[in-house]
Write a protein that holds these residues in place. Structure first.
Motif, PDB file in Angstrom:
ATOM      1  N   MET A 131       0.877  -0.998  -0.010  1.00 49.34           N
ATOM      2  CA  MET A 131      -0.010  -0.268  -0.180  1.00 49.34           C
ATOM      3  C   MET A 131       0.415   1.706   0.001  1.00 49.34           C
ATOM      4  O   MET A 131       2.416   0.737   0.159  1.00 49.34           O
ATOM      5  N   VAL A 132       0.552   2.084  -0.102  1.00 49.73           N
ATOM      6  CA  VAL A 132       0.832   3.605  -0.650  1.00 49.73           C
ATOM      7  C   VAL A 132       0.367   4.629   0.941  1.00 49.73           C
ATOM      8  O   VAL A 132      -1.145   4.663   1.036  1.00 49.73           O
ATOM      9  N   PRO A 147      -3.832   7.499  -0.582  1.00 47.68           N
ATOM     10  CA  PRO A 147      -4.436   6.751  -2.642  1.00 47.68           C
ATOM     11  C   PRO A 147      -5.488   5.485  -2.320  1.00 47.68           C
ATOM     12  O   PRO A 147      -6.590   6.165  -4.044  1.00 47.68           O
ATOM     13  N   ASP A 148      -4.912   4.277  -2.057  1.00 47.88           N
ATOM     14  CA  ASP A 148      -6.129   2.950  -2.741  1.00 47.88           C
ATOM     15  C   ASP A 148      -7.140   3.213  -1.940  1.00 47.88           C
ATOM     16  O   ASP A 148      -8.001   2.827  -2.193  1.00 47.88           O
ATOM     17  N   SER A 149      -7.141   4.004  -0.859  1.00 48.37           N
ATOM     18  CA  SER A 149      -8.225   3.880  -0.125  1.00 48.37           C
ATOM     19  C   SER A 149      -9.505   5.449  -0.386  1.00 48.37           C
ATOM     20  O   SER A 149     -10.629   5.727   0.144  1.00 48.37           O
ATOM     21  N   GLY A 150      -9.185   6.167  -0.923  1.00 50.87           N
ATOM     22  CA  GLY A 150      -9.553   7.596  -0.609  1.00 50.87           C
ATOM     23  C   GLY A 150      -9.661   8.142   0.213  1.00 50.87           C
ATOM     24  O   GLY A 150     -10.202   8.926  -0.081  1.00 50.87           O
ATOM     25  N   ILE A 151      -8.902   7.998   1.195  1.00 53.89           N
ATOM     26  CA  ILE A 151      -8.823   8.758   2.593  1.00 53.89           C
ATOM     27  C   ILE A 151      -7.941   9.956   2.565  1.00 53.89           C
ATOM     28  O   ILE A 151      -6.341   9.776   2.206  1.00 53.89           O
ATOM     29  N   LYS A 152      -8.658  10.606   3.476  1.00 54.18           N
ATOM     30  CA  LYS A 152      -7.177  12.422   3.754  1.00 54.18           C
ATOM     31  C   LYS A 152      -8.139  12.850   4.570  1.00 54.18           C
ATOM     32  O   LYS A 152      -9.102  13.332   4.774  1.00 54.18           O
ATOM     33  N   PHE A 153      -7.042  13.202   5.334  1.00 53.34           N
ATOM     34  CA  PHE A 153      -7.076  13.983   6.900  1.00 53.34           C
ATOM     35  C   PHE A 153      -6.164  14.799   6.940  1.00 53.34           C
ATOM     36  O   PHE A 153      -4.536  13.977   6.732  1.00 53.34           O
ATOM     37  N   VAL A 192       6.306   4.640   1.870  1.00 53.50           N
ATOM     38  CA  VAL A 192       5.599   6.277   2.157  1.00 53.50           C
ATOM     39  C   VAL A 192       6.374   7.313   1.342  1.00 53.50           C
ATOM     40  O   VAL A 192       7.937   7.653   0.791  1.00 53.50           O
ATOM     41  N   LEU A 193       5.082   8.264   0.739  1.00 54.70           N
ATOM     42  CA  LEU A 193       5.723   9.592  -0.425  1.00 54.70           C
ATOM     43  C   LEU A 193       5.365  10.593   0.690  1.00 54.70           C
ATOM     44  O   LEU A 193       4.700  10.252   1.019  1.00 54.70           O
ATOM     45  N   LEU A 194       6.440  11.519   0.407  1.00 53.37           N
ATOM     46  CA  LEU A 194       6.831  12.779   1.064  1.00 53.37           C
ATOM     47  C   LEU A 194       7.126  13.986   0.493  1.00 53.37           C
ATOM     48  O   LEU A 194       7.879  13.732  -0.788  1.00 53.37           O
ATOM     49  N   THR A 195       6.057  14.786   0.251  1.00 57.53           N
ATOM     50  CA  THR A 195       6.375  16.366  -0.274  1.00 57.53           C
ATOM     51  C   THR A 195       6.092  17.158   1.077  1.00 57.53           C
ATOM     52  O   THR A 195       5.658  16.661   2.478  1.00 57.53           O
ATOM     53  N   SER A 196       6.067  18.503   0.719  1.00 57.30           N
ATOM     54  CA  SER A 196       5.474  19.906   1.496  1.00 57.30           C
ATOM     55  C   SER A 196       5.367  20.849   0.836  1.00 57.30           C
ATOM     56  O   SER A 196       5.364  20.750  -0.652  1.00 57.30           O
TER      57      SER A 196
END
Length: 391
Positions: A131-132, A147-153, A192-196
């Motif tokens: 997973m991502v 992204p796979d579940s469409g969850i964002k918080f 784990v993808l990381l940005t800012s």
């Protein structure tokens, strides 16, 4: 496949390290590494222990020879200084090449090969990832996406201001507690993808052996495979501004069935929040939700009473922007208005665009609260449906 011990002699070094550490030190890892719960963390600990033994042996040998030479050949014992200027010819090259060969063997064989293996494994983010998880650093909180579940918080520190200001006793997890924990399944490889969105932050969880910068405009990556259920805490490890010390990371590792239940629950919560955009809210509802949203997302910069920290963070109390018009007569966005500033932020400042991180209801509630708190008392409000239309 998870390798419980990549090298047989790693067990010896790890055991030696644990033997030297006291139980209390292991418990709070004041003097030692925290208990590793991922392959990367275990590799890091094994290599650290090996390196410490190697450099300790080198130190003891070299220091012992030096002390022996100083004591044995001291002037007070009657030793006369030698008159030679050093070895010459082949003998001189011998004293140069032999120590060089010894150090080369230590660096490349005893230390280089294990370190190379660990680095290669750390960078292997794509192989068999289950997973991502996308992590975005914000001043001063974290946004998480599945992204796979469409969850964002958004995950924000939940330590009460009263504890921070010394008005109450500090809690067990002081400055390391959040309102929304990251939940991950045990035994799954998570890329784990990381940005800012603003400045450089660093996502760091010591027990994962993971510490990776989140840089604006770049997408960096690492991975974790958590082997033990539990709650693991970390924080931002990059000096990122005023509230750098208030950016904790909390990850809850759970069995796969419990993770699936959490995903379903989170989707239900998100659907309920989206549905909130389509109903009419009362002013009291908006004010109550807005107060909570302001304290979570805005008070760090603009302060609890809206007094701000000028010039970097302007006051909201009596602000011409906050007390200005909400929308145009046609319901359109007015440039540099209160709604526009909260919605789109302001380039070149710490004021971020909240339209990408907050829901319609959250935005409407915060805007309404700011216009009717801190002595502003505008008496008006904006509905989540109006925010939704602006998108």
């Amino acid at each position: 496949m998870t390798r419980l011990n990549p090298r047989p002699h790693g067990r010896f070094f790890a055991g030696l390290s644990l033997l030297l550490a006291t139980g209390a030190a292991r418990a709070d890892y004041t003097w030692n590494f925290p208990t590793p719960v991922t392959p990367i963390a275990r590799d890091t600990l094994n290599i650290h222990n090996e390196f410490m033994v190697i450099i300790t042996v080198l130190f003891v040998v070299v220091f012992s020879i030096m002390v022996y030479s100083m004591v044995k050949h001291r002037k007070s014992s009657g030793v006369e200084p030698a008159t030679f200027t050093g070895p010459t010819g082949a003998f001189q090259w011998f004293w140069v090449l032999v120590p060089f060969a010894i150090l080369l063997f230590i660096d490349f064989v005893l230390m280089g090969i294990p370190a190379f293996h660990a680095v290669i494994e750390m960078e292997d983010t794509r192989t068999k990832a289950d997973m991502v998880l996308k992590v975005t650093g914000l001043q001063w909180k974290w946004q998480y996406e599945y992204p796979d579940s469409g969850i964002k918080f958004i995950s924000t520190m939940s330590t009460p201001r009263e504890q921070i200001e010394g008005k109450e006793a500090k809690g067990e997890n002081y400055l390391l507690e959040v309102d929304n924990e990251v939940v991950l399944p045990v035994g799954k490889k998570v890329r784990v993808l990381l940005t800012s969105t603003d400045v450089i932050h660093t996502w760091w969880v010591p027990q994962f052996g993971v510490k990776r910068d989140a840089i604006p405009g770049f997408l960096r990556e690492t991975w974790v495979r958590i082997e033990e259920p539990g709650v693991y805490r970390g924080q931002c490890a990059e000096l990122c501004g005023k509230d750098h010390g208030f950016m904790p990371v909390v990850v809850r590792a759970v069995p796969e069935a419990e993770y699936a239940a959490w995903v379903d629950k989170k989707k239900t919560e998100m659907a309920a929040a989206a549905a909130g955009s389509d109903r009419a809210w009362t002013k009291d509802e908006l004010m109550a939700a807005g107060k909570a949203g302001y304290e979570k997302n805005c008070a760090a910069c603009h302060q609890a009473e809206g007094q701000g920290l000028p010039p970097a963070f302007p006051a909201l109390a009596g602000s011409k922007i906050v007390t200005g018009p909400l929308l145009s007569p046609e319901g359109k966005l007015i440039p540099d208005s209160h709604v526009d500033r909260v919605f789109n932020g302001k380039a070149g400042t710490a004021m971020q665009a909240f339209k990408a991180t907050l829901s319609d209801a959250d935005l409407a509630a915060i805007i309404t609260y700011e216009r009717n708190a801190f002595g502003n008392n505008k008496g008006d409000m904006i509905q989540p449906a109006q925010i939704k239309a602006l998108r």
